[in-house]
Write a protein that holds these residues in place. Structure first.
Motif, PDB file in Angstrom:
ATOM      1  N   SER A   1       0.810  -1.219   0.000  1.00  0.00           N
ATOM      2  CA  SER A   1       0.000   0.000   0.000  1.00  0.00           C
ATOM      3  C   SER A   1       0.843   1.268   0.000  1.00  0.00           C
ATOM      4  CB  SER A   1      -0.965   0.005   1.183  1.00  0.00           C
ATOM      5  OG  SER A   1      -0.247  -0.083   2.401  1.00  0.00           O
ATOM      6  N   LEU A   2       1.997   1.278   0.637  1.00  0.00           N
ATOM      7  CA  LEU A   2       2.825   2.485   0.682  1.00  0.00           C
ATOM      8  C   LEU A   2       3.437   2.786  -0.678  1.00  0.00           C
ATOM      9  CD1 LEU A   2       4.511   1.924   4.130  1.00  0.00           C
ATOM     10  CD2 LEU A   2       2.733   3.580   3.583  1.00  0.00           C
ATOM     11  N   ALA A   3       4.019   1.783  -1.311  1.00  0.00           N
ATOM     12  CA  ALA A   3       4.574   1.982  -2.653  1.00  0.00           C
ATOM     13  C   ALA A   3       3.452   2.342  -3.625  1.00  0.00           C
ATOM     14  CB  ALA A   3       5.315   0.739  -3.120  1.00  0.00           C
ATOM     15  N   GLY A   4       2.331   1.657  -3.493  1.00  0.00           N
ATOM     16  CA  GLY A   4       1.182   1.942  -4.360  1.00  0.00           C
ATOM     17  C   GLY A   4       0.709   3.374  -4.231  1.00  0.00           C
ATOM     18  N   ALA A   5       0.692   3.902  -3.012  1.00  0.00           N
ATOM     19  CA  ALA A   5       0.262   5.286  -2.806  1.00  0.00           C
ATOM     20  C   ALA A   5       1.181   6.256  -3.529  1.00  0.00           C
ATOM     21  CB  ALA A   5       0.226   5.608  -1.310  1.00  0.00           C
ATOM     22  N   GLY A   6       2.483   6.046  -3.448  1.00  0.00           N
ATOM     23  CA  GLY A   6       3.427   6.928  -4.135  1.00  0.00           C
ATOM     24  C   GLY A   6       3.270   6.879  -5.644  1.00  0.00           C
ATOM     25  N   VAL A   7       3.065   5.682  -6.176  1.00  0.00           N
ATOM     26  CA  VAL A   7       2.873   5.500  -7.611  1.00  0.00           C
ATOM     27  C   VAL A   7       1.602   6.214  -8.073  1.00  0.00           C
ATOM     28  CG1 VAL A   7       2.246   3.744  -9.323  1.00  0.00           C
ATOM     29  CG2 VAL A   7       4.174   3.352  -7.777  1.00  0.00           C
ATOM     30  N   ILE A   8       0.523   6.054  -7.323  1.00  0.00           N
ATOM     31  CA  ILE A   8      -0.751   6.669  -7.701  1.00  0.00           C
ATOM     32  C   ILE A   8      -0.676   8.189  -7.593  1.00  0.00           C
ATOM     33  CG2 ILE A   8      -3.185   6.901  -7.020  1.00  0.00           C
ATOM     34  CD1 ILE A   8      -2.980   3.830  -6.295  1.00  0.00           C
ATOM     35  N   LEU A   9      -0.048   8.707  -6.529  1.00  0.00           N
ATOM     36  CA  LEU A   9       0.102  10.159  -6.413  1.00  0.00           C
ATOM     37  C   LEU A   9       0.923  10.723  -7.561  1.00  0.00           C
ATOM     38  CD1 LEU A   9       0.603  10.600  -2.578  1.00  0.00           C
ATOM     39  CD2 LEU A   9      -1.414  11.200  -3.945  1.00  0.00           C
ATOM     40  N   ALA A  10       1.996  10.042  -7.939  1.00  0.00           N
ATOM     41  CA  ALA A  10       2.800  10.500  -9.077  1.00  0.00           C
ATOM     42  C   ALA A  10       1.961  10.496 -10.346  1.00  0.00           C
ATOM     43  CB  ALA A  10       4.036   9.620  -9.238  1.00  0.00           C
ATOM     44  N   ASP A  11       1.159   9.461 -10.531  1.00  0.00           N
ATOM     45  CA  ASP A  11       0.318   9.356 -11.725  1.00  0.00           C
ATOM     46  C   ASP A  11      -0.708  10.484 -11.784  1.00  0.00           C
ATOM     47  OD1 ASP A  11      -0.565   7.969 -14.116  1.00  0.00           O
ATOM     48  OD2 ASP A  11      -2.298   7.284 -12.956  1.00  0.00           O
ATOM     49  N   VAL A  12      -1.270  10.845 -10.640  1.00  0.00           N
ATOM     50  CA  VAL A  12      -2.318  11.870 -10.598  1.00  0.00           C
ATOM     51  C   VAL A  12      -1.733  13.284 -10.593  1.00  0.00           C
ATOM     52  CG1 VAL A  12      -4.174  12.809  -9.150  1.00  0.00           C
ATOM     53  CG2 VAL A  12      -3.972  10.343  -9.466  1.00  0.00           C
ATOM     54  N   TRP A  13      -0.692  13.512  -9.822  1.00  0.00           N
ATOM     55  CA  TRP A  13      -0.175  14.868  -9.622  1.00  0.00           C
ATOM     56  C   TRP A  13       0.845  15.312 -10.655  1.00  0.00           C
ATOM     57  CZ3 TRP A  13       0.883  14.757  -3.626  1.00  0.00           C
ATOM     58  CH2 TRP A  13      -0.342  14.793  -2.959  1.00  0.00           C
ATOM     59  N   LEU A  14       1.583  14.400 -11.237  1.00  0.00           N
ATOM     60  CA  LEU A  14       2.648  14.778 -12.172  1.00  0.00           C
ATOM     61  C   LEU A  14       2.175  14.562 -13.599  1.00  0.00           C
ATOM     62  CD1 LEU A  14       5.633  13.097 -10.284  1.00  0.00           C
ATOM     63  CD2 LEU A  14       4.932  15.506 -10.186  1.00  0.00           C
ATOM     64  N   LYS A  15       1.759  15.611 -14.228  1.00  0.00           N
ATOM     65  CA  LYS A  15       1.146  15.518 -15.558  1.00  0.00           C
ATOM     66  C   LYS A  15       2.144  15.175 -16.654  1.00  0.00           C
ATOM     67  CE  LYS A  15      -2.873  16.393 -13.987  1.00  0.00           C
ATOM     68  NZ  LYS A  15      -3.721  15.268 -13.714  1.00  0.00           N
ATOM     69  N   ASP A  16       3.412  15.537 -16.488  1.00  0.00           N
ATOM     70  CA  ASP A  16       4.399  15.330 -17.550  1.00  0.00           C
ATOM     71  C   ASP A  16       5.248  14.079 -17.356  1.00  0.00           C
ATOM     72  OD1 ASP A  16       5.639  16.414 -15.313  1.00  0.00           O
ATOM     73  OD2 ASP A  16       7.127  17.505 -16.476  1.00  0.00           O
ATOM     74  N   VAL A  17       4.891  13.235 -16.389  1.00  0.00           N
ATOM     75  CA  VAL A  17       5.669  12.037 -16.095  1.00  0.00           C
ATOM     76  C   VAL A  17       4.729  10.833 -16.079  1.00  0.00           C
ATOM     77  CG1 VAL A  17       7.071  10.850 -14.365  1.00  0.00           C
ATOM     78  CG2 VAL A  17       7.360  13.303 -14.726  1.00  0.00           C
TER      79      VAL A  17
END
Length: 146
Positions: A97-113
């Motif tokens: 769940s911790l790694a998953g949270a970071g991955v999902i936040l990056a997917d949602v918050w970082l538009k160019d990555v």
């Protein structure tokens, strides 16, 4: 050969496989990339002989699971925000769940990555894929390995 898993972060990519049969300690592995400017994200985890000293940025990182501290998700998010992330992360087991949270936040918050992440690919996937093979992430959690 094709494998099907669960989509955590969508996207399509083709990259060279980098395989670990042990868990990925995100903090130890990405520390040089995040603190010392290593743009290749050379793995600094001496306890992971499969990855130690190898470039992770731009690779299809194939592994069973992440291990380590509660910073795991933040480390993955930061690697993405600094554009030092793997091309994709492919887990044979369910993502924690911790790694998953970071991955999902990056997917949602970082538009160019983008860093597609697929989990639950199974033990057969990790036994089949080898360093240097071509890995393609497709729609619907399909991972093709050549």
């Amino acid at each position: 050969m094709e494998f099907k898993g669960r989509v955590i972060a969508k996207g399509g990519v083709t990259a060279e496989a980098l395989v670990s049969h042990g868990g990925l300690n995100t903090l130890a592995s990405f520390q040089k990339a995040l603190q010392f400017g290593d743009k290749n994200a050379t793995c600094g985890d001496q306890n992971n002989p499969d990855l130690y000293g190898k470039q992770m940025a731009g690779k299809a990182l194939c592994l069973p699971r992440t291990i380590g501290s509660t910073t795991g998700g933040l480390v993955l998010y930061c690697a993405c925000s600094m554009k030092r992330q793997p091309a994709c992360m492919l887990f044979s087991e369910p993502i924690d769940s911790l790694a998953g949270a970071g991955v999902i936040l990056a997917d949602v918050w970082l538009k160019d990555v983008k860093m597609p992440v697929i989990d639950s690919l199974g033990e057969e996937f990790l036994n089949y894929v080898k360093d240097g093979m071509s890995v393609t992430v497709k729609e619907g959690g399909i991972v093709e390995v050549k």
